[in-house]
Design a protein around this motif. Sequence first.
Motif, PDB file in Angstrom:
ATOM      1  N   GLU A 109       0.840  -1.199   0.000  1.00 49.72           N
ATOM      2  CA  GLU A 109       0.000   0.000   0.000  1.00 49.72           C
ATOM      3  C   GLU A 109       0.870   1.241   0.000  1.00 49.72           C
ATOM      4  OE1 GLU A 109      -1.720   0.863   4.151  1.00 49.72           O
ATOM      5  OE2 GLU A 109      -1.763  -1.314   4.079  1.00 49.72           O
ATOM      6  N   ALA A 110       0.368   2.284  -0.625  1.00 49.61           N
ATOM      7  CA  ALA A 110       1.097   3.547  -0.682  1.00 49.61           C
ATOM      8  C   ALA A 110       0.086   4.669  -0.895  1.00 49.61           C
ATOM      9  CB  ALA A 110       2.124   3.534  -1.818  1.00 49.61           C
ATOM     10  N   ASP A 111       0.115   5.637   0.001  1.00 53.07           N
ATOM     11  CA  ASP A 111      -0.726   6.813  -0.131  1.00 53.07           C
ATOM     12  C   ASP A 111      -0.236   7.644  -1.330  1.00 53.07           C
ATOM     13  OD1 ASP A 111      -2.737   8.595   0.941  1.00 53.07           O
ATOM     14  OD2 ASP A 111      -1.117   9.895   1.628  1.00 53.07           O
ATOM     15  N   LYS A 157      -4.292   3.094   1.324  1.00 52.93           N
ATOM     16  CA  LYS A 157      -3.704   3.285   2.654  1.00 52.93           C
ATOM     17  C   LYS A 157      -4.665   2.779   3.707  1.00 52.93           C
ATOM     18  CE  LYS A 157      -2.718   6.925   5.990  1.00 52.93           C
ATOM     19  NZ  LYS A 157      -2.638   8.377   6.243  1.00 52.93           N
ATOM     20  N   THR A 158      -4.158   1.885   4.576  1.00 55.98           N
ATOM     21  CA  THR A 158      -4.957   1.442   5.718  1.00 55.98           C
ATOM     22  C   THR A 158      -4.315   1.865   7.032  1.00 55.98           C
ATOM     23  OG1 THR A 158      -3.844  -0.711   5.921  1.00 55.98           O
ATOM     24  CG2 THR A 158      -5.734  -0.578   4.424  1.00 55.98           C
ATOM     25  N   GLY A 190       1.009   2.577   4.586  1.00 56.50           N
ATOM     26  CA  GLY A 190       0.658   3.394   3.430  1.00 56.50           C
ATOM     27  C   GLY A 190       1.329   4.751   3.449  1.00 56.50           C
ATOM     28  N   ASP A 191       1.508   5.323   4.647  1.00 54.49           N
ATOM     29  CA  ASP A 191       2.223   6.594   4.764  1.00 54.49           C
ATOM     30  C   ASP A 191       3.673   6.434   4.334  1.00 54.49           C
ATOM     31  OD1 ASP A 191       0.383   8.633   5.858  1.00 54.49           O
ATOM     32  OD2 ASP A 191       0.162   7.211   7.490  1.00 54.49           O
ATOM     33  N   GLY A 245       3.999   6.026   0.612  1.00 58.31           N
ATOM     34  CA  GLY A 245       3.698   7.247  -0.120  1.00 58.31           C
ATOM     35  C   GLY A 245       4.702   8.363   0.071  1.00 58.31           C
ATOM     36  N   SER A 246       5.598   8.238   1.068  1.00 59.05           N
ATOM     37  CA  SER A 246       6.504   9.341   1.387  1.00 59.05           C
ATOM     38  C   SER A 246       7.980   9.005   1.243  1.00 59.05           C
ATOM     39  CB  SER A 246       6.252   9.823   2.825  1.00 59.05           C
ATOM     40  OG  SER A 246       4.939  10.289   2.994  1.00 59.05           O
TER      41      SER A 246
END
Length: 493
Positions: free
Chosen positions: A22-24, A28-29, A33-34, A37-38
């Motif tokens: 997962e990746a924002d 994202k759960t 995910g954070d 995404g970062s």
Amino acid sequence: MTNKSNHSQKTSPIKVLYAIFEADPFIKTGGLGDVGGSLPAALCKTGVQVRVILPKLASIPQEFKSRMITITQFEVPLGWRRQYCGIQMLREKGVTYYFVDNEYYFKRSGPYGYEDDGERTAFFCKSVLECLQHLPDFFPDILHCNDWHTALIPVFLREQYMEAPKYTRLRTVFSVHNLKFQGIFPKSMLADVLGLAHSRSASDQLAFEGSINYLQGALYYSDRLTTVSPTYAKEIRTAYYGEHMEEIFRRRSSVLTGILNGIDQSKYSPAKDRCLYERYRPSSFQQGKAANKRALQEELGLKRDESIPLLVIISRLTEQKGLDLVLGILDELLCERVQLAVLGVGDAKYEDAFRGYQARMPQKVRACMTFDAPMSSKFYAAADILLMPSKFEPCGLSQMAAMRYGTIPIVRETGGLADSVIAYNQYEDTGDGFSFANYNAHELLFTIKSALDLYTNRRASWDALAVRAMKKNFSWKASAEKYAALYRDLIHL
């Protein structure tokens, strides 16, 4: 000629394929995910050439799906199966993302929680390795894998791909974000899905209490291991935190590193956050905090009084988060002049308990049993104190986010909480939060009362504490530089 060639080799960027489930902003759960995404964008700024690969889940917003371009298609061998795989590509905020497309496995509303998760994640891991033969312009030096969903990548690499051209020089890094979740499945999957029953080493190193354990396989097969905070890297070598993996971590401690996560500071910013009732900076902290508190009190139906200390919990409501400690002292705490607001979803026993307190003390307690990102921003901005007395916490995000909004965290000294919060020192007037050591309800209560005393009786010291917290640097820059150094060390072995 030789010197130029050597110089060219030294200056060519390290190439990393970052595998995560997962990746924002795609999916994202939670904290994973954070990170997805970062961190890759921060790594790119260090000179590392990072691309990210994740499954193309049905819940990815259409605005991103409409921009994806299919760059290759092939079949993936998985046990006796041969399954379709498409690789789609998208550039977002300077980072190249690859999406593994297979509707049979990934046309689901969420990333996890399905009976065939063992097969779905095995397919994803195999697809990551297979796609390297088909990507037109990218072959990595390092595969960086994250949590149990990607744990079979190092296993498959060593067991099934060592004879393929270029694969022999691939290195692997495996990051543990939460050791509680390991991917434990029936032993029959070793042959039926993974196609590894013939391998004595795989059979031995995935074996776990009559089953197979994906994460355990990665711990044995990966070249480097990391966790998301230095303290957690030490803790998981002990039986209390090790989740039955402590012996492996002790044995492989020379290749284990703890690197504290960062946060997106532009996202968690009271000066920029459009979800707030009123935005503010450290220079306008008192006015901004008071305005947001009054507005949230009114919205939640709490007594509207900015002088009352507002305590919040913003969390998944699970045992891990230390909620048994909170409930153990809540009757005594609510005798104080305080308010408590809880935002989160989770185990029914905690949801019911907080709803019960709300029913008994509606002027003092509000239980918002939902996950709501805009509301979490309002909670961070309005609150004076964040309660986060976790039983264990690999890194933690809420304490960092709270500090950015001038909300003081009260944490237990474990994992990333110990690494990110400096306890207030009343004699030197230093620190940026409050902490306690033992998993004990009355230690928590004593620490809360110490914080309330500072808030009520030494307000100038409290305000200085909050401003220090707001100015603390939690950017991804320092973390990214440490990962880049780890990559360089690994490549130059």
